[in-house]
Design a protein around this motif. Structure first.
Motif, PDB file in Angstrom:
ATOM      1  N   THR A  46      -2.041   4.052 -10.406  1.00 43.92           N
ATOM      2  CA  THR A  46      -2.471   3.856  -9.018  1.00 43.92           C
ATOM      3  C   THR A  46      -2.767   5.190  -8.330  1.00 43.92           C
ATOM      4  O   THR A  46      -2.890   5.237  -7.110  1.00 43.92           O
ATOM      5  CB  THR A  46      -1.406   3.104  -8.199  1.00 43.92           C
ATOM      6  OG1 THR A  46      -0.166   3.806  -8.333  1.00 43.92           O
ATOM      7  CG2 THR A  46      -1.227   1.680  -8.666  1.00 43.92           C
ATOM      8  N   ASN A  47      -2.847   6.273  -9.108  1.00 43.56           N
ATOM      9  CA  ASN A  47      -3.042   7.618  -8.550  1.00 43.56           C
ATOM     10  C   ASN A  47      -2.038   7.930  -7.441  1.00 43.56           C
ATOM     11  O   ASN A  47      -2.411   8.215  -6.308  1.00 43.56           O
ATOM     12  CB  ASN A  47      -4.461   7.785  -7.988  1.00 43.56           C
ATOM     13  CG  ASN A  47      -5.488   7.709  -9.094  1.00 43.56           C
ATOM     14  OD1 ASN A  47      -5.226   8.136 -10.212  1.00 43.56           O
ATOM     15  ND2 ASN A  47      -6.640   7.135  -8.776  1.00 43.56           N
ATOM     16  N   PRO A  48      -0.749   7.866  -7.746  1.00 41.96           N
ATOM     17  CA  PRO A  48       0.257   8.092  -6.695  1.00 41.96           C
ATOM     18  C   PRO A  48       0.333   9.571  -6.318  1.00 41.96           C
ATOM     19  O   PRO A  48      -0.135  10.435  -7.061  1.00 41.96           O
ATOM     20  CB  PRO A  48       1.553   7.638  -7.363  1.00 41.96           C
ATOM     21  CG  PRO A  48       1.329   7.911  -8.817  1.00 41.96           C
ATOM     22  CD  PRO A  48      -0.134   7.669  -9.071  1.00 41.96           C
ATOM     23  N   ASP A  49       0.908   9.846  -5.156  1.00 40.88           N
ATOM     24  CA  ASP A  49       1.136  11.234  -4.747  1.00 40.88           C
ATOM     25  C   ASP A  49       2.462  11.751  -5.291  1.00 40.88           C
ATOM     26  O   ASP A  49       2.675  12.951  -5.375  1.00 40.88           O
ATOM     27  CB  ASP A  49       1.167  11.325  -3.220  1.00 40.88           C
ATOM     28  CG  ASP A  49      -0.165  10.948  -2.623  1.00 40.88           C
ATOM     29  OD1 ASP A  49      -1.076  11.782  -2.703  1.00 40.88           O
ATOM     30  OD2 ASP A  49      -0.292   9.816  -2.127  1.00 40.88           O
ATOM     31  N   LEU A  50       3.365  10.815  -5.615  1.00 41.95           N
ATOM     32  CA  LEU A  50       4.699  11.221  -6.063  1.00 41.95           C
ATOM     33  C   LEU A  50       5.141  10.341  -7.235  1.00 41.95           C
ATOM     34  O   LEU A  50       5.003   9.127  -7.208  1.00 41.95           O
ATOM     35  CB  LEU A  50       5.705  11.060  -4.909  1.00 41.95           C
ATOM     36  CG  LEU A  50       7.182  11.249  -5.255  1.00 41.95           C
ATOM     37  CD1 LEU A  50       7.488  12.695  -5.594  1.00 41.95           C
ATOM     38  CD2 LEU A  50       8.069  10.763  -4.120  1.00 41.95           C
ATOM     39  N   ILE A  51       5.685  10.999  -8.287  1.00 48.83           N
ATOM     40  CA  ILE A  51       6.316  10.245  -9.371  1.00 48.83           C
ATOM     41  C   ILE A  51       7.769  10.674  -9.456  1.00 48.83           C
ATOM     42  O   ILE A  51       8.083  11.871  -9.371  1.00 48.83           O
ATOM     43  CB  ILE A  51       5.624  10.496 -10.725  1.00 48.83           C
ATOM     44  CG1 ILE A  51       4.206   9.927 -10.706  1.00 48.83           C
ATOM     45  CG2 ILE A  51       6.411   9.846 -11.858  1.00 48.83           C
ATOM     46  CD1 ILE A  51       3.520   9.976 -12.054  1.00 48.83           C
ATOM     47  N   ILE A  52       8.653   9.699  -9.588  1.00 45.06           N
ATOM     48  CA  ILE A  52      10.069  10.005  -9.791  1.00 45.06           C
ATOM     49  C   ILE A  52      10.382   9.847 -11.266  1.00 45.06           C
ATOM     50  O   ILE A  52      10.162   8.782 -11.842  1.00 45.06           O
ATOM     51  CB  ILE A  52      10.953   9.069  -8.941  1.00 45.06           C
ATOM     52  CG1 ILE A  52      10.623   9.255  -7.456  1.00 45.06           C
ATOM     53  CG2 ILE A  52      12.430   9.339  -9.211  1.00 45.06           C
ATOM     54  CD1 ILE A  52      11.411   8.356  -6.535  1.00 45.06           C
ATOM     55  N   PHE A  53      10.829  10.919 -11.904  1.00 44.40           N
ATOM     56  CA  PHE A  53      11.257  10.850 -13.305  1.00 44.40           C
ATOM     57  C   PHE A  53      12.768  10.721 -13.315  1.00 44.40           C
ATOM     58  O   PHE A  53      13.479  11.687 -13.046  1.00 44.40           O
ATOM     59  CB  PHE A  53      10.842  12.119 -14.066  1.00 44.40           C
ATOM     60  CG  PHE A  53       9.358  12.274 -14.220  1.00 44.40           C
ATOM     61  CD1 PHE A  53       8.686  11.613 -15.240  1.00 44.40           C
ATOM     62  CD2 PHE A  53       8.633  13.098 -13.366  1.00 44.40           C
ATOM     63  CE1 PHE A  53       7.307  11.764 -15.394  1.00 44.40           C
ATOM     64  CE2 PHE A  53       7.258  13.246 -13.522  1.00 44.40           C
ATOM     65  CZ  PHE A  53       6.592  12.579 -14.531  1.00 44.40           C
ATOM     66  N   ASP A  54      13.273   9.503 -13.621  1.00 48.41           N
ATOM     67  CA  ASP A  54      14.714   9.278 -13.581  1.00 48.41           C
ATOM     68  C   ASP A  54      15.298   9.455 -14.982  1.00 48.41           C
ATOM     69  O   ASP A  54      15.265   8.548 -15.794  1.00 48.41           O
ATOM     70  CB  ASP A  54      14.999   7.863 -13.049  1.00 48.41           C
ATOM     71  CG  ASP A  54      16.484   7.630 -12.790  1.00 48.41           C
ATOM     72  OD1 ASP A  54      17.283   8.547 -13.062  1.00 48.41           O
ATOM     73  OD2 ASP A  54      16.831   6.531 -12.331  1.00 48.41           O
ATOM     74  N   GLU A  55      15.811  10.645 -15.276  1.00 49.54           N
ATOM     75  CA  GLU A  55      16.345  10.972 -16.613  1.00 49.54           C
ATOM     76  C   GLU A  55      15.315  10.630 -17.695  1.00 49.54           C
ATOM     77  O   GLU A  55      15.670  10.116 -18.764  1.00 49.54           O
ATOM     78  CB  GLU A  55      17.654  10.211 -16.877  1.00 49.54           C
ATOM     79  CG  GLU A  55      18.791  10.534 -15.934  1.00 49.54           C
ATOM     80  CD  GLU A  55      19.605  11.756 -16.369  1.00 49.54           C
ATOM     81  OE1 GLU A  55      19.193  12.452 -17.324  1.00 49.54           O
ATOM     82  OE2 GLU A  55      20.627  12.035 -15.732  1.00 49.54           O
TER      83      GLU A  55
ATOM     84  N   GLY B  34       0.819  -1.207   0.000  1.00 46.86           N
ATOM     85  CA  GLY B  34       0.000   0.000   0.000  1.00 46.86           C
ATOM     86  C   GLY B  34       0.854   1.258   0.000  1.00 46.86           C
ATOM     87  O   GLY B  34       0.533   2.256  -0.654  1.00 46.86           O
ATOM     88  N   LEU B  35       1.978   1.186   0.703  1.00 49.96           N
ATOM     89  CA  LEU B  35       2.894   2.325   0.770  1.00 49.96           C
ATOM     90  C   LEU B  35       3.556   2.554  -0.580  1.00 49.96           C
ATOM     91  O   LEU B  35       3.745   3.691  -1.031  1.00 49.96           O
ATOM     92  CB  LEU B  35       3.938   2.045   1.853  1.00 49.96           C
ATOM     93  CG  LEU B  35       4.869   3.180   2.247  1.00 49.96           C
ATOM     94  CD1 LEU B  35       4.079   4.401   2.670  1.00 49.96           C
ATOM     95  CD2 LEU B  35       5.773   2.724   3.384  1.00 49.96           C
ATOM     96  N   ARG B  36       3.899   1.432  -1.246  1.00 52.09           N
ATOM     97  CA  ARG B  36       4.554   1.527  -2.558  1.00 52.09           C
ATOM     98  C   ARG B  36       3.659   2.211  -3.587  1.00 52.09           C
ATOM     99  O   ARG B  36       4.146   2.909  -4.467  1.00 52.09           O
ATOM    100  CB  ARG B  36       4.899   0.138  -3.090  1.00 52.09           C
ATOM    101  CG  ARG B  36       6.094  -0.489  -2.413  1.00 52.09           C
ATOM    102  CD  ARG B  36       6.467  -1.799  -3.094  1.00 52.09           C
ATOM    103  NE  ARG B  36       7.391  -2.559  -2.268  1.00 52.09           N
ATOM    104  CZ  ARG B  36       8.696  -2.373  -2.263  1.00 52.09           C
ATOM    105  NH1 ARG B  36       9.230  -1.453  -3.056  1.00 52.09           N
ATOM    106  NH2 ARG B  36       9.482  -3.067  -1.475  1.00 52.09           N
ATOM    107  N   SER B  37       2.347   1.986  -3.476  1.00 49.33           N
ATOM    108  CA  SER B  37       1.468   2.513  -4.527  1.00 49.33           C
ATOM    109  C   SER B  37       1.430   4.034  -4.514  1.00 49.33           C
ATOM    110  O   SER B  37       0.977   4.651  -5.461  1.00 49.33           O
ATOM    111  CB  SER B  37       0.058   1.937  -4.379  1.00 49.33           C
ATOM    112  OG  SER B  37      -0.548   2.466  -3.218  1.00 49.33           O
ATOM    113  N   GLY B  38       1.907   4.661  -3.433  1.00 52.39           N
ATOM    114  CA  GLY B  38       1.938   6.121  -3.375  1.00 52.39           C
ATOM    115  C   GLY B  38       3.087   6.725  -4.166  1.00 52.39           C
ATOM    116  O   GLY B  38       3.114   7.929  -4.416  1.00 52.39           O
ATOM    117  N   MET B  39       4.089   5.905  -4.536  1.00 53.39           N
ATOM    118  CA  MET B  39       5.261   6.408  -5.258  1.00 53.39           C
ATOM    119  C   MET B  39       5.482   5.566  -6.497  1.00 53.39           C
ATOM    120  O   MET B  39       5.580   4.348  -6.410  1.00 53.39           O
ATOM    121  CB  MET B  39       6.514   6.286  -4.380  1.00 53.39           C
ATOM    122  CG  MET B  39       6.595   7.259  -3.253  1.00 53.39           C
ATOM    123  SD  MET B  39       8.204   7.153  -2.469  1.00 53.39           S
ATOM    124  CE  MET B  39       8.135   5.547  -1.714  1.00 53.39           C
TER     125      MET B  39
END
Lengths: 272, 537, 315
Positions: free
Chosen positions: B432-441, B349-354
């Motif tokens: 998953t409608n996350p609160d945070l997305i990391i764009f890695d390059e 559940g925690l993972r789905s936020g990121m």
């Protein structure tokens, strides 16, 4: 051009598979009837490939012998894949871990015993026979598939889609099954065909030296062993079973090459 | 008289036309930049000049070097010219050198093969040339093997091999694309000074207009095997007659219409003194040693925040990403997301936020899955994922969110271009409608025009959704456009942080200053004076 | 380099220890008591016990394992159950046929495969390549013992260039010995040469696509110079692996070929021993073969380091 290998290989392999299947119901002559009067006959209309030193029809013997060869090689490949692929997947999933180390070292060790040496050890201890030949060839197939799977899986594990699956919370076992296995399947099909052909060769070698299938089960290798003393007298007795082995192995190799060209020309198989 | 004279050069490979009538000239001492997007035929022009075309190539037209028609020479005659009259520098320094031969031998070989010296003399000259390119013998003995050098140092060896016999014409095919900005600046300076000292003609191939804008005397713009425009650098930038040139320039200087910041003070991710060590390969009879990739890094990402992370390759930014996603354990400090501790054992559940979007659009997807299954993969994180019709709807919605069609869900990934694949990667991250997305390059591997579109998409998502992102990049120009706050990372540590504008306009740390000074920039046309290279980035 | 070699020596030792345990273990679980087997079913129990003591069979497993291993290290392989002769002596005589045969075949295979692979790679897709690749496709499919029979049929029985089998002994001179080993070596070598040719070709073709080969051409090297100076040494790395593996196949394959040519080598010894359940001979021959394979792989590892500087510094 592109389909030539697949076509020729498929036709040759299918011929032998069909001949082996047919031999369960029908052969041109009965392979258990001896006919000393008609022994060592060269090819004629009634015995297309001639007769052996007991007067048995060589074509019928080859058809029945194909059963042994194919069965031994197929089961041996099955053992190799069934154990080798999961081991390879597990080793790659835990790359650098204890399991990986144990599996890799184990592979090296089995490679140090060529299949013939394994067969000698097994038959010396447990006696000769088709089942022990299968075990000997099968054991040697395990590290081949384990190594191949591990190598291919390791390079897949570095790809970003695996990282994406891990971000999606998937465990290593699940990723191995869902992502790694489908992507090494082509390689396994191609290598499996090659190992099948090597199994045919190995079975012939083992039964030639008397470590394979025991009489009265006919086998190509023992037909050659029997023919050896008569090679000057009746060359066809030695020629025919040998050609059967060559054509069957050639067919499987071409089929493997054809599969590779069809599925992915960049695939790397090992052939030793 | 021009040094290199190309007229109506045509090239077909296995019947497919690649070059459709190229004409250009290079004078001695002149730097000509050949630019265009991938597939424009710029590299093939270079290989045609060098006579090293792939099998199945058919070339027509004329290529004259000092009056000699190169297309009519035999391979043996071309061998005399290559390395002697024409030198070539390649894109990938990591693979351009023979791994089993010393650098001294490889440089000396250029001299020996042309019979210009004896073995001992050749080795002495190799030492001199290596010193010229910045690899003095005291620090870089000629007995070194390529794997003992860094990428930038290897590129210097490649340059040494190319200039050892002081050729008249030097061809450089994307010589700095594989290098970091600071290394890139040094290599460009080196090339400039060598060209000037030896009065060579330089054909410089690059996809990056900024790299050549303050270096080239003239620019040739190519598209689909044609030259669309060419002229002296300043004139070309001032007039830009062809729409393609304008499009290319506009995309390179693309301004993203980023909505005003809506960051709120609640933190969603807190990294506190994070330390990440990698075990080095164990040596026999020695305790295992570790390399520190991330050293006591602290950072906070707030709700709705658009944060940038800048650094060169190997600075630890990807390692930090993996730790923040809970894929790898920390050796010190801690990372918290939504108040809970992050690590390999964290709940789904925690993972789905990121979620995350990676750099390589070609390696990010399992080629055996259809797009629908690919983007639905993060649903694995949910206790009660949508099924049946609801699942189809969510996939369709996600695809439409990134500008694709719902019907695309039934296709395999190979049917899509690089830019479309990055859209699919974003769709997967959003599902998953996350609160945070990391764009890695996430935009680094794309052509400029596609990159501009993806940046616009990110800005658009930021406007429509309540989304925070961490945008990781080596490219300061992009980070300036797409973030509000920025962190600068060097050798595993955060050396500077602050509002993006402030950090990039008035950098405080030496390293940030170096990065900004080294970054190639396009002339700022808005001031009306193209000579005044824009001081702002 | 020293560190690399040391590491390989350690791994060599570990492999040998594990292999010896495995072989000893497999023979241990063999059903039947060698002493009763040797003396026949009518033997008195006390005679059997005496023989057991003489053979050391009354000791614990550990003691026997250690005795076996220590014996081998000092060259004492024990006493054959059947012949009551020193196994070491028996093996020593046979080794002088099996080992030269394997080396002869390896030399032939390498001499054929290197130029053939080089030729095929340089003629990629052209008729020369197609012919070589077709021949290797056939070579891979031929069982070597059948090929040996066909060689006997043609060169010994029909043309009478060679004897059909047997071995005159090295005391009859090097030439006579080599002549007797020629047909067996050819039979062993050609199928292996087919494999090695394919590996050589594909390895060279891989290298031809490498960036550094293009760099070499850009320096002014011709295609041929680029292959000789830069391609070969890099292509050699995968080829070395196969050469090492082939040695073990040639040594083991020799066991079968010896049957075709009636050569008194290790193969004959081991098959006689199997029919007579002379397990200590089987055990020792298998251990010797495995030792040879592991040792050759060790040499290949060292050769890698000589070819590839990256290995020298990494280990």
């Amino acid at each position: 051009m592109k389909w030539r290998s697949l076509l020729i290989g498929g036709l040759l392999s299918a011929t032998f598979l069909l001949a082996a299947a047919l031999s369960f119901f029908w052969t041109p002559h009965d392979v258990e009837t001896l006919n000393i009067a008609g022994r060592l006959k060269p090819p004629t209309l009634s015995n297309w490939l001639g007769t052996d030193h007991f007067g048995r029809d060589i074509l019928s013997m080859i058809m029945v012998g194909a059963r042994t060869s194919i069965a031994v090689a197929l089961v041996a490949v099955g053992i190799g894949m069934g154990l080798g692929v999961p081991l390879g997947l597990a080793a790659a999933a835990q790359s650098g871990g204890v399991l990986d180390e144990v599996i890799s070292r184990g592979n090296d060790l089995v490679f140090a015993f060529p299949s013939l040496v394994i067969a000698i050890l097994i038959t010396a201890v447990f006696g000769a026979g088709a089942v022990n030949a299968i075990i000997a060839i099968g054991i040697f197939n395990i590290p081949v598939f384990a190594r191949l799977t591990r190598g291919a899986a390791l390079s897949l594990w570095t790809r970003d889609f695996i990282l994406a699956a891990r971000v999606a919370g998937k465990g290593r076992a699940r990723i191995s099954l869902e992502h790694i296995l489908p992507n090494v399947a082509n390689l396994l099909i191609v290598q499996g065909t090659i190992q099948f052909s090597l199994g045919i060769l190995a079975e012939a070698g083992l039964s030639y030296v008397g470590l394979g299938a025991q009489p009265p089960v006919p086998s190509w290798g023992r037909m050659l062993a029997d023919a050896q003393t008569m090679v000057a007298l009746a060359p066809h007795v030695a020629l025919m079973p040998g050609l059967a082995i060559v054509l069957m192995v050639l067919g499987l190799n071409l089929l493997g090459d054809g599969f590779r060209d069809w599925l992915d020309p960049r695939l790397r198989v090992v052939r030793t | 008289m021009s040094l290199l004279h190309i007229r109506a050069l045509q090239l077909a490979i296995h019947g497919t036309p690649i070059l459709k009538g190229i004409s250009l000239d290079i004078a001695p001492g002149e730097i000509l930049a050949l630019t265009g997007e991938s597939g424009s035929g710029k590299s093939m022009t270079a290989f045609a000049t060098l006579g090293l075309l792939p099998q199945g190539s058919l070339a027509g037209g004329e290529i004259r070097l000092q009056g000699t028609e190169l297309l009519r020479l035999t391979d043996a005659q071309m061998c005399q010219l290559r390395g002697n009259e024409i030198g070539m520098i390649f894109q990938e320094p990591m693979t351009a050198l023979n791994p089993v031969q010393t650098i001294g031998d490889q440089v000396a070989e250029t001299i020996l093969i042309h019979g210009a010296a004896t073995r001992d003399q050749a080795m002495k000259r190799a030492r001199d040339v290596l010193r010229r390119v910045g690899l003095p013998e005291e620090r870089f003995p000629v007995t070194r093997f390529p794997h003992e050098l860094s990428g930038g140092q290897r590129q210097r060896v490649v340059i040494a091999m190319a200039i050892a016999l002081q050729p008249k014409l030097l061809i450089a095919d994307e010589p700095t694309t594989a290098l970091d900005v600071t290394t890139q600046a040094q290599i460009l300076d080196l090339l400039k000074s060598l060209v000037k000292a030896d009065h060579m003609g330089l054909m410089m191939i690059t996809h990056d207009l900024a790299v050549v804008s303050d270096m080239a005397d003239r620019i040739v713009v190519m598209q689909h095997g044609n030259i669309v425009e060419q002229g002296p650098t300043q004139t070309l930038f001032r007039t830009m007659q062809h729409p393609y040139t304008r499009a290319l320039f506009a995309a390179s200087t693309h301004r993203v219409n980023l909505p005003s910041p809506k960051s709120r003070p609640e933190p969603i991710v807190q990294v506190c003194d994070a330390v990440r060590d990698y075990p080095l390969k164990k040596r026999l009879f020695q305790p295992r040693r570790y390399a520190r990739a991330v050293n006591r890094v602290s950072l906070t990402i707030h709700q709705g925040e658009r944060l940038g992370l800048v650094g060169e390759s190997g600075c630890g930014k990807s390692t930090l990403t993996r730790a923040m996603l809970g894929l790898e354990p920390l050796q010190g400090g801690e990372i918290k997301a939504f108040g809970q501790r992050v690590g390999p054992g964290m709940p789904n559940g925690l993972r789905s936020g990121m979620q995350v979007v990676f750099q390589d659009p070609y390696g990010s997807f399992n080629p055996r899955w259809k797009v629908g299954r690919l983007i639905a993969e993060p649903f694995h994180l949910m206790a009660d994922p949508p099924r049946g019709g609801a699942l189809t709807d969510r996939i369709a919605e996600s695809l439409e969110n990134v500008g694709l069609q719902p019907t695309d869900a039934d296709k395999y990934i190979h049917a899509f271009s690089g830019g479309q694949r990055q859209r699919i990667a974003i769709a997967r991250a959003l599902i998953t409608n996350p609160d945070l997305i990391i764009f890695d390059e996430a935009v680094s591997a794309l052509d400029v025009r596609v990159r501009a579109q993806i940046l616009d998409l990110i800005a658009d998502l930021s406007r429509r959704l309540d989304l925070a992102y961490l945008f990781i990049s080596h490219d300061l120009t992009v980070v300036r456009e797409i973030t509000d706050r920025v962190l600068v990372m060097q050798a595993g540590e955060i050396v500077e942080e602050g509002p993006t504008e402030a950090v990039l306009n008035t950098p405080q740390h030496r390293y940030t200053q170096q990065l900004i000074a080294a970054a190639p920039r396009l002339p700022d046309l808005t001031t009306g004076d193209p000579d005044a290279a824009a001081s702002d980035l | 380099m020293l560190r690399y070699a040391l590491k390989k020596v350690v791994s060599l030792a570990i492999s040998l220890i594990i292999a010896s345990v495995v072989i000893f273990g497999v023979v241990e679980v063999a059903p039947g008591d060698p002493a009763s087997y040797m003396l026949g079913i009518n033997a008195q129990p006390d005679t059997v016990a005496a023989l057991r003591a003489e053979l050391g069979l009354d000791q614990s497993r550990w003691q026997r394992y250690l005795a076996w291993v220590c014996g081998m290290v000092t060259g004492d392989f024990g006493i054959s159950y059947t012949y009551r002769a020193s196994v070491g002596g028996m093996i020593g005589d046979r080794l002088w046929i099996s080992l030269p045969l394997a080396l002869y075949a390896l030399t032939l295979s390498t001499i054929i495969a290197f130029p053939a692979g080089l030729y095929a790679a340089s003629r990629r897709g052209k008729p020369g390549d197609v012919v070589v690749m077709g021949a290797t496709q056939l070579g891979v499919a031929v069982p070597n013992f059948w090929f040996a029979m066909m060689l006997v049929l043609i060169f010994a029985i029909t043309l009478r260039w060679f004897g059909a089998g047997g071995f005159p002994g090295w005391e009859k001179g090097l030439f006579a010995g080599m002549k007797a080993l020629t047909l067996p070596a050819v039979a062993l070598a050609l199928p292996q040469a087919a494999i090695l040719t394919r590996v050589m070709r594909s390895s060279l073709l891989d290298i031809l696509g490498e960036d550094f080969m293009r760099t070499a051409r850009a320096k002014g090297l011709s295609q041929r110079q680029a292959i000789w100076r830069h391609g070969l040494r890099n292509a050699l790395i995968p080829v070395l692996t196969i050469v090492g593996l082939q040695f073990s196949f040639l040594l083991a394959g020799g066991i079968i070929i010896e049957q075709v040519f009636f050569l008194p080598g290790l193969g004959r010894l081991v098959f006689q021993a199997i029919t007579q359940r002379d397990l200590i001979v089987v055990e020792s021959v298998v251990m010797l073969l495995v030792f040879a394979v592991i040792f050759v792989n060790f040499l290949v590892d060292l050769a890698y380091a000589a070819v590839d500087p990256r290995l020298r510094s990494r280990a």
